[in-house]
Design an enzyme around this catalytic site. Structure first.
Site, mmCIF file in Angstrom:
data_model
loop_
_atom_site.group_PDB
_atom_site.id
_atom_site.type_symbol
_atom_site.label_atom_id
_atom_site.label_comp_id
_atom_site.label_asym_id
_atom_site.label_seq_id
_atom_site.Cartn_x
_atom_site.Cartn_y
_atom_site.Cartn_z
ATOM 1 N N ASP A 250 -25.394 10.777 9.797
ATOM 2 C CA ASP A 250 -24.059 10.576 8.877
ATOM 3 C C ASP A 250 -24.067 12.012 8.087
ATOM 4 O OD1 ASP A 250 -22.468 7.804 7.673
ATOM 5 O OD2 ASP A 250 -22.425 9.682 6.491
ATOM 6 N N ARG B 156 0.986 -1.268 0.144
ATOM 7 C CA ARG B 156 -0.020 0.136 -0.104
ATOM 8 C C ARG B 156 1.007 1.208 -0.039
ATOM 9 N NH1 ARG B 156 -3.066 -3.634 -0.784
ATOM 10 N NH2 ARG B 156 -5.178 -3.734 -0.128
#
Lengths: 144, 205, 295
Positions: free
Chosen positions: C158, C49
């Site tokens: 959210d 990564r």
């Protein structure tokens, strides 16, 4: 009580009989070099080392596992060493764990503050391996 | 069921008169910590109120209020805020000193012009804190400042703080300064150890 | 929402593109910034990564990349890194030990502080597409014996109105429901199309969904006297100041003695001093202290 500590060599000789492998020491300092230095000394002497970067993380580690001794710095972000020790002494499950405080601060009032917060011993920085190890051995032997 | 649909409250907007700076500054002295926190929060978006926040910070003992005072000063991010915060590095109160280090390292642009002054302070504790805050300070001159400390500062614990900082952000061009520091303190096992670690990490680059 | 991805050791590529020292420095920095501990056993995965981010940013070496990241504060890159290092996913019963902690320990303690008629308030933020608040609701109904004696309010928030729409709709595929015990699926869901299940209306309508930016005190001011917050894998995405603001806002929203559950790789100890860690048999959570705690 802490003033009555024997000299390092005597403490070392006495403590060897009592210390056993698997004793877990929590080293709480925001300086990575200090944590590594303590780790090297302690692991060589057969201790298991757990690290934390500040007092809050130290408390988390204390709550999550069995720790036999705390080695803690004074100045750290989020929670300093004094506050961490006060918190440790307040919590019944943690209050009996012995603690060494270490600091660059060397005035008598700084030392008093450490004991008032709950330290059992005080070391000036930069720490030296022999007195450090002697004091760790003594304090872990005392509880066991 | 024990579950009941909750009603989401309407936000109360603008609490009027108390929003002026004088009113909020007065509220910083309120007996109720929640009121002081609220005032501290609102002053964080009002430029020119650094002095009020800094004054309160000097003797605020409620941790949650102190966090908010520091956060508001961080958000203001002005030179006045930085200089006032830096004064608290001398405080006898450990949690205040450390809150200040944390705030300063989050304000790189405003802090940078003050670094050399802090690193030259007569109090070694202030110099140690200056090294500590350099670890987290996102500024290209950090390795240069730390190398200067390593070559010149006479206090072993200040140098140790600089070595520690360089362990995390060192570059190959810092190695000579690290070696110079090792030569200046040959009798300190900790410093030798720390310098070896820092050199190993810096030289890897 | 996210957790450190676990991936098997791959066989391709150079064995160790980064040195031990480079990896140690990176891990220390990443932990300092995000509170996420990278697992050394997943070294191969991490390295891949990082190498990917080095390539994507056009840097020629780890050194160049890491220097840019550290010294210039490279905005946006940290978030990209976190996204690389974590896996975004949400499903029912995710990190179940925290819900067990809720029904076996936390709710009893919360209930002890309540006066008759006073509601218990729980807040799921970010609630994403709704799996978490519904999991909370089902856990309480199924496993907390005293659920009927209290009014329990569940808020679900959210910042993203698209996911909120899906959360209100409450329709999920097999994959989201795979951890849910079958008898509970039968009890709380209805089949609406092939392999699509919808939460029953009674449950959907009991949850208060709303759009909230956790870093904005005006938006969070609508939430008060909250006893338990699930805020899992959100703060890692915030910068230092927004993360502290978010913590301040949660503190304001909570009742004294209230609890916060963070994601399993997150720790409050890097964010704020406002809360204290609290160890229960099932999980480590954070608690808002009662007032007049000493300095």
């Amino acid at each position: 009580m802490t003033n009555a500590l024997p000299t390092p060599s005597a403490a070392e000789a006495g403590a060897r009989r009592f210390t056993w492998p698997g004793t877990r020491v929590l080293v709480v300092d925001d300086a990575i070099t200090i944590r590594l230095f303590c780790r090297q000394i302690l692991e060589k002497a057969g201790f298991e080392v757990i690290e934390a970067i500040n007092g809050l993380e130290g408390l988390e580690q204390l709550l999550q596992g069995t720790i036999d001794l705390i080695v803690v710095d004074v100045n750290m972000q989020k929670m300093d060493g004094y506050e961490m020790l006060r918190e440790v002494r307040r919590q019944p499950v943690l209050s009996a764990i012995p603690a060494v405080m270490m600091s660059t601060k060397s005035k008598p009032e700084d030392v008093d503050k450490a004991y008032a917060a709950g330290a059992n011993y005080y070391l000036f920085k930069p720490i030296r391996p022999e007195p450090f190890l002697a004091c760790v051995r003594l304090l872990t032997a005392t509880v066991q | 069921m024990g579950l009941v649909k909750a009603k989401i409250r309407k936000t109360k907007t603008g609490s009027g008169a108390s929003d002026d700076m004088v009113g909020l500054s007065a509220a910083l002295q309120a007996a109720d910590p929640a009121e002081r926190r609220s005032a501290a929060r609102r002053l964080g978006s009002t430029t020119g109120c650094e002095a009020a926040l800094l004054d309160r910070l000097a003797f605020e003992h409620e941790a949650s209020v102190r966090e908010m005072l520091v956060l508001s000063l961080m958000q203001l991010g002005t030179q006045d805020a930085v200089r006032g915060l830096a004064e608290h590095l001398r405080s006898e109160d450990a949690s205040l000193r450390n809150a200040v280090v944390e705030a300063l390292e989050a304000m790189p642009d405003a802090v940078a012009p003050n670094i050399e002054l802090l690193l030259a302070d007569h109090d070694p504790d202030v110099r140690i804190f200056a090294c500590n805050l350099l670890v987290g300070l996102a500024h290209p001159d950090v390795p240069k400042w730390l190398s200067h400390v390593l070559e010149n500062d006479s206090h072993v614990n200040v140098c140790a703080a600089a070595v520690d900082a360089l362990t995390e952000i060192g570059r190959p061009d810092c190695v000579p300064a690290l070696r110079a520091c090792a030569r200046r303190f040959p009798e300190e096992p900790f410093l030798s150890f720390a310098i070896d670690v820092a050199i190993a990490r810096a030289a890897e680059q | 929402m996210s957790a450190l991805a676990s991936e098997g050791q791959g066989a391709e590529g150079p064995p160790h593109p980064l040195s031990d020292e480079e990896l140690a420095k990176f891990s220390e920095f990443f932990y300092r910034k995000t509170g996420i501990r990278l697992d050394e056993r997943k070294r191969y995965y991490m390295e891949r990564r990082i190498v990917e981010r080095i390539r994507r940013t056009g840097c020629r070496s780890f050194f160049e990349y890491f220097t840019t990241l550290k010294l210039n504060g490279a905005a946006g890159e940290l978030e990209a890194l976190i996204n690389e290092m974590t896996v975004n996913e949400t499903y029912f019963w995710r990190e179940n030990y925290q819900f067990e902690c809720m029904t076996r320990s936390m709710l009893d303690e919360i209930a002890r502080r309540k006066r008759p008629g006073e509601p218990i308030r729980i807040w799921s933020i970010p609630c994403s597409t709704g799996e978490e608040p519904y999991t909370i609701a089902i856990h309480i109904l199924e496993y907390w014996a005293r659920a009927d004696s209290y009014d329990i309010e569940i808020f679900a928030s959210d910042i993203d109105s698209n996911v909120l729409k899906r959360a209100r709709d409450g329709t999920y595929d097999e994959r989201s429901l795979s951890r849910l015990p079958p008898q509970l699926r039968a009890r709380y869901f209805k089949l609406v199309s092939e392999r699509r299940w919808q939460v029953i209306n009674e449950l959907r309508s009991s949850i208060a969904f709303g759009s909230v930016n956790l870093s904005d005190p005006l938006e969070t001011a609508r939430y008060r006297q909250i006893d338990l917050i699930f805020c899992r894998n959100l703060l890692i995405y915030f910068d230092d100041v927004s993360r502290r603001l978010a913590a301040e806002n949660m503190f304001e929203a909570m009742s004294p003695g209230g609890f916060i559950c963070l994601g399993h790789s997150e720790s409050m100890s890097r964010i704020t001093n406002l809360f204290r860690p609290r160890q229960f048999a099932e999980a480590l959570v954070y608690q808002k202290p009662a007032p007049s705690r000493g300095a």
